[in-house]
Design a protein around this motif. Structure first.
Motif, short mmCIF file in Angstrom:
data_model
loop_
_atom_site.label_atom_id
_atom_site.label_comp_id
_atom_site.label_asym_id
_atom_site.label_seq_id
_atom_site.Cartn_x
_atom_site.Cartn_y
_atom_site.Cartn_z
N GLU A 241 0.64 -1.15 -0.14
CA GLU A 241 -0.02 0.06 0.03
C GLU A 241 0.97 1.52 0.05
OE1 GLU A 241 -2.21 -3.41 1.64
OE2 GLU A 241 -0.09 -2.48 2.23
N ALA A 242 1.88 1.21 0.76
CA ALA A 242 2.88 2.32 0.74
C ALA A 242 3.47 2.58 -0.46
CB ALA A 242 3.74 2.03 2.07
N GLU A 243 3.97 1.36 -1.03
CA GLU A 243 4.72 1.69 -2.35
C GLU A 243 3.67 2.12 -3.50
OE1 GLU A 243 7.40 1.52 -5.33
OE2 GLU A 243 7.68 1.54 -3.21
N ALA A 244 2.59 1.68 -3.51
CA ALA A 244 1.51 2.15 -4.29
C ALA A 244 1.21 3.70 -4.25
CB ALA A 244 -0.02 1.34 -3.95
N ALA A 245 1.12 4.01 -3.01
CA ALA A 245 0.90 5.42 -2.65
C ALA A 245 2.17 6.21 -3.10
CB ALA A 245 0.80 5.83 -1.20
N ARG A 246 3.26 5.81 -3.00
CA ARG A 246 4.56 6.26 -3.38
C ARG A 246 4.80 6.53 -4.96
NH1 ARG A 246 10.06 5.90 -4.63
NH2 ARG A 246 9.70 3.67 -5.07
N GLN A 247 4.36 5.57 -5.57
CA GLN A 247 4.35 5.32 -7.08
C GLN A 247 3.39 6.40 -7.49
OE1 GLN A 247 6.34 4.05 -9.31
NE2 GLN A 247 7.34 3.26 -7.74
N ARG A 248 2.26 6.54 -6.79
CA ARG A 248 1.26 7.59 -7.27
C ARG A 248 1.88 8.73 -7.05
NH1 ARG A 248 -2.57 9.72 -10.41
NH2 ARG A 248 -4.14 10.84 -9.35
N LEU A 249 2.53 9.31 -6.10
CA LEU A 249 3.03 10.75 -5.60
C LEU A 249 4.07 10.90 -6.82
CD1 LEU A 249 3.85 10.71 -1.99
CD2 LEU A 249 2.00 12.14 -3.27
N LEU A 250 4.75 9.71 -7.28
CA LEU A 250 5.94 9.91 -8.33
C LEU A 250 5.46 10.23 -9.61
CD1 LEU A 250 8.32 7.26 -7.34
CD2 LEU A 250 8.85 9.50 -7.22
N GLU A 251 4.18 9.49 -9.83
CA GLU A 251 3.34 9.99 -11.26
C GLU A 251 3.11 11.19 -11.13
OE1 GLU A 251 0.47 6.88 -11.42
OE2 GLU A 251 1.71 5.31 -11.40
#
Length: 65
Positions: A31-41
């Protein structure tokens, strides 16, 4: 409608963009990695250009007062 469409992504970064990305990296959960990826996008798309926590928070404080 999900949170990605209804909540400004900047609201996830109350401590700052770099700090939030670092924190999410430390959690090491899917979940944290998905949120981090969303921030990067969103960062790559320019959603954080000129973003400053204090200014963004002040805008919301003014709006909701």
């Amino acid at each position: 409608m999900d949170a990605a469409c209804s909540i400004d992504v900047q609201l996830l970064c109350g401590r700052g963009l770099a700090e939030t990305k670092a924190y999410l990296s430390l959690l090491r959960t899917p979940e944290a990695e998905a949120a981090r990826q969303r921030l990067l996008e969103c960062e790559a798309a320019g959603d954080f250009e000129g973003f400053r926590v204090d200014e963004y928070s002040a805008q919301y404080a003014d709006y909701y007062e």
